[in-house]
Write a protein that holds these residues in place. Structure first.
Motif, short mmCIF file in Angstrom:
data_model
loop_
_atom_site.label_atom_id
_atom_site.label_comp_id
_atom_site.label_asym_id
_atom_site.label_seq_id
_atom_site.Cartn_x
_atom_site.Cartn_y
_atom_site.Cartn_z
N ASP A 185 0.88 -1.17 0.00
CA ASP A 185 0.00 0.00 0.00
C ASP A 185 0.91 1.23 0.00
OD1 ASP A 185 -1.94 1.90 0.21
OD2 ASP A 185 -2.72 1.25 2.13
N THR A 186 1.17 1.75 -1.19
CA THR A 186 2.13 2.84 -1.37
C THR A 186 1.47 4.17 -1.00
OG1 THR A 186 1.49 2.82 -3.71
CG2 THR A 186 3.50 1.66 -3.10
N GLU A 187 2.03 4.87 0.00
CA GLU A 187 1.35 6.05 0.54
C GLU A 187 2.19 7.32 0.57
OE1 GLU A 187 -1.75 6.34 1.47
OE2 GLU A 187 -2.48 4.29 1.58
N SER A 188 3.50 7.23 0.43
CA SER A 188 4.32 8.45 0.49
C SER A 188 5.45 8.35 -0.51
CB SER A 188 4.85 8.67 1.91
OG SER A 188 5.31 7.49 2.50
N ILE A 189 5.92 9.52 -0.99
CA ILE A 189 6.88 9.55 -2.08
C ILE A 189 7.91 10.65 -1.86
CG2 ILE A 189 5.30 11.01 -3.44
CD1 ILE A 189 6.48 9.72 -5.97
N GLN A 190 9.18 10.31 -2.11
CA GLN A 190 10.26 11.29 -2.04
C GLN A 190 11.29 10.98 -3.13
OE1 GLN A 190 10.60 14.03 -0.46
NE2 GLN A 190 9.01 13.90 1.11
N PRO A 191 11.41 11.84 -4.15
CA PRO A 191 12.46 11.66 -5.15
C PRO A 191 13.80 12.18 -4.63
CG PRO A 191 11.07 13.53 -5.72
CD PRO A 191 10.48 12.93 -4.49
N ILE A 192 14.86 11.38 -4.79
CA ILE A 192 16.22 11.78 -4.44
C ILE A 192 17.14 11.30 -5.55
CG2 ILE A 192 18.10 11.60 -2.78
CD1 ILE A 192 16.13 11.13 -0.59
N GLY A 193 17.73 12.23 -6.28
CA GLY A 193 18.57 11.85 -7.41
C GLY A 193 17.76 11.13 -8.45
N GLY A 261 0.75 2.25 8.56
CA GLY A 261 2.19 2.33 8.35
C GLY A 261 2.62 3.71 7.92
N PHE A 262 3.55 3.79 6.95
CA PHE A 262 4.16 5.05 6.58
C PHE A 262 3.26 5.85 5.64
CE2 PHE A 262 8.36 2.77 7.40
CZ PHE A 262 8.43 3.25 8.69
N GLU A 263 2.30 6.54 6.23
CA GLU A 263 1.38 7.39 5.45
C GLU A 263 2.09 8.66 4.98
OE1 GLU A 263 -1.76 8.38 3.43
OE2 GLU A 263 -2.05 6.70 4.81
N GLY A 264 2.93 9.23 5.83
CA GLY A 264 3.68 10.44 5.49
C GLY A 264 5.16 10.17 5.58
N ILE A 329 -2.87 10.74 10.37
CA ILE A 329 -2.15 11.74 9.58
C ILE A 329 -2.25 11.36 8.10
CG2 ILE A 329 -0.62 12.32 11.48
CD1 ILE A 329 0.93 10.62 8.53
N GLY A 330 -2.14 12.39 7.23
CA GLY A 330 -2.28 12.15 5.80
C GLY A 330 -1.02 12.35 5.00
N ASP A 331 -0.13 13.25 5.44
CA ASP A 331 1.11 13.50 4.72
C ASP A 331 2.04 14.31 5.62
OD1 ASP A 331 2.89 13.27 2.63
OD2 ASP A 331 1.93 14.74 1.32
N PHE A 332 3.32 14.34 5.24
CA PHE A 332 4.34 15.02 6.04
C PHE A 332 5.44 15.47 5.11
CE2 PHE A 332 8.03 14.01 9.19
CZ PHE A 332 8.18 15.35 9.50
N ASN A 333 5.73 16.77 5.09
CA ASN A 333 6.84 17.32 4.30
C ASN A 333 7.48 18.47 5.06
OD1 ASN A 333 7.73 16.18 1.77
ND2 ASN A 333 5.61 16.40 1.06
N MET A 334 8.75 18.73 4.75
CA MET A 334 9.50 19.75 5.46
C MET A 334 9.37 21.11 4.77
SD MET A 334 10.73 18.01 7.97
CE MET A 334 11.98 19.06 8.71
N ILE A 335 9.44 22.17 5.59
CA ILE A 335 9.55 23.54 5.09
C ILE A 335 11.01 23.98 5.11
CG2 ILE A 335 9.02 25.96 5.60
CD1 ILE A 335 6.29 25.13 6.51
#
Length: 472
Positions: A185-193, A261-264, A329-335
């Motif tokens: 169940d894919t819930e969060s995404i972060q592209p790096i390189g 699990g890892f929602e955000g 929680i639904g998502d989590f990102n940094m400022i």
């Protein structure tokens, strides 16, 4: 003298009240600057080298999750309100694009927003049993604020040709071993390189894939931040290693609710900060078991992962306090390096003004309308001695100001976001003090009797970029 003493006491009292008031999160005004939508009917064709099985979705969504290959065999209705159905029927042809559970703004070389975004679709139709024929993919999307359109530019389908996943996949013996909603169940995404890192809810797991092809590159279990004998990992009931025992044997050990699990998952530099959606289940007093709590309220764990070494940062675990037990929680990102944004919500949906009367649930009302939908500004650097991050400020997503009539669905100068699962938040334009928020529509939430579109909104929230200054 008495007058002077009274003034001093008044000043001290005022300072004390100010300190107490500042301990509570401040409410920030959010003003709508952009609104766009992706039609709920949006579909994606499956890759030519994918099994033909995936050319139909939703065969297992009917009674008992038993197979039915007839297109349109089932109405799409709410479980708690069977009379409230949408215009769609299941199964349907191709793969549904909707169901966005994470978003990242794509920027140019100068860090400016391009009006393009990476978004990830979740496991399909809700769980392992009914999402067997749902493919897993992420998308490159483009927004046109003037046309109010949110359109798909391309989709990248996930597959494990190199057998990095250490358990049997639903499509184990197919050529490319495409991943399905029965696997993750894919819930969060972060592209790096040239990689994309994905947070999963079933394990929970971290999965690294190629940004261009979706090919799995690495796979990571989740260590238990508590020193619990016999439970070195965080495991939900959907973890692949678990199976039901014979009746006389003890139940297998797991310490996280299903779908929590890892929602955000935020990122800063080469570090990921996966955030569990639900509290861990731990040993309580007198041999009892309980969810992790502080002062009677559940809290969630934030872990840390080093993408350079591809290892978890040992001993790191921050705690996110929920406003109410049962919230998610639904998502989590940094400022910035210290501050992040977290979507926190109840499990309700629908306009509060259209609530059903007690004992009169029907198709013309919402049985459990939205009450709590917030975007929080948190300060990780201000965590207390117990590891609890500080909630600095918040935006009420049921009270978005729209004085200029940007959205066609606003009423009285206010836009509400009454969806059950609001699962996308990121910095859109830091210079303009604007964030982007989107919903995982689950086909409903705004309009009775209609499958809602996926909406994204650009919100001007100066307080989120000034540490809460200017908020009340």
């Amino acid at each position: 003298m008495e007058s002077s003493r009274a003034c001093v006491l008044a000043a001290l009292l005022g300072a004390l009240l100010a300190v107490c008031a500042s301990a509570q999160p401040l409410k920030c005004t959010a003003t709508l600057k952009g609104w766009a939508r992706l039609p709920s009917s949006a579909k994606a064709k499956v890759p030519h080298n994918a099994p033909s099985f995936f050319r139909t979705t939703g065969r297992f969504s009917g009674p008992g999750n038993r197979r039915n290959d007839t297109l349109g065999a089932f109405a799409n209705c709410a479980a708690a309100n069977p009379g409230r159905c949408t215009q769609y029927r299941i199964p349907f042809a191709d793969q549904a694009v909707q169901g966005f559970s994470g978003i990242k703004t794509i920027r140019d070389s100068n860090g400016k927003p391009t009006d393009e975004f990476w978004v990830i679709s979740d496991n399909g139709l809700g769980n392992k049993r009914n999402s067997i024929d749902s493919m897993l993919f992420f998308h490159r999307m483009k927004v046109d604020w003037k046309k109010q359109s949110f359109s798909r530019e391309k989709s990248v389908f996930l597959y494990d040709k190199d057998r990095k996943v250490p358990f049997t996949l639903r499509n184990e013996e197919t050529g490319n071993r495409f991943l399905s909603g029965a696997d993750f169940d894919t819930e969060s995404i972060q592209p790096i390189g040239d990689s994309v890192w994905i947070g999963d809810e079933f394990g929970p797991f971290l999965i690294e894939v190629s940004a261009s092809s979706g090919r799995v590159r690495s796979f990571h279990e989740t260590p238990n931040p508590n020193d619990t004998p016999g439970q070195p990992l965080v495991r939900s009931p959907d973890h692949d290693a678990l199976q039901l025992p014979n009746p006389e044997a003890p139940m297998p050990a797991f310490n996280l609710k299903r779908s929590k699990g890892f929602e955000g998952m935020a990122r800063w530099g080469n570090f990921l900060y996966p955030l569990l959606e639900g509290p861990l289940y731990v040993n309580g007093p007198n041999g009892s078991r309980m969810y992790e709590m502080h002062d009677g309220l559940e809290y969630l764990r934030i872990l840390k992962f080093d993408t350079t070494t591809k290892t978890w940062v040992s001993g790191f675990s921050l705690k996110y306090p929920l406003d109410a037990n049962g919230n998610a929680i639904g998502d989590f990102n940094m400022i910035d390096e210290a501050h992040g944004m977290v979507l926190e919500r109840d499990n309700n949906e629908g306009e509060p003004s259209m609530a059903c009367s007690p004992g009169a649930i029907n198709a013309s009302c919402w049985e459990a309308p939205a009450r709590f939908k917030r975007a929080y500004l948190i300060d990780l650097s201000a965590a207390d001695a117990d590891g609890f991050v500080k909630k600095v400020a918040y935006v009420d997503l049921l009270d978005i100001k729209d004085p200029d009539g940007v959205s066609p669905v606003s009423k009285g100068g206010v836009l509400t976001f009454p969806f059950q699962t609001i699962e996308d938040i990121d910095v859109y334009d830091a210079e303009a003090q604007t964030i982007i928020v989107g919903n995982d529509n689950n086909f409903s939430g705004r309009t009775l009797g209609k499958a809602d579109d996926n909406e994204v909104v650009a919100l001007h929230v100066p307080g989120f970029f000034t540490g809460g200054q200017g908020c009340e």
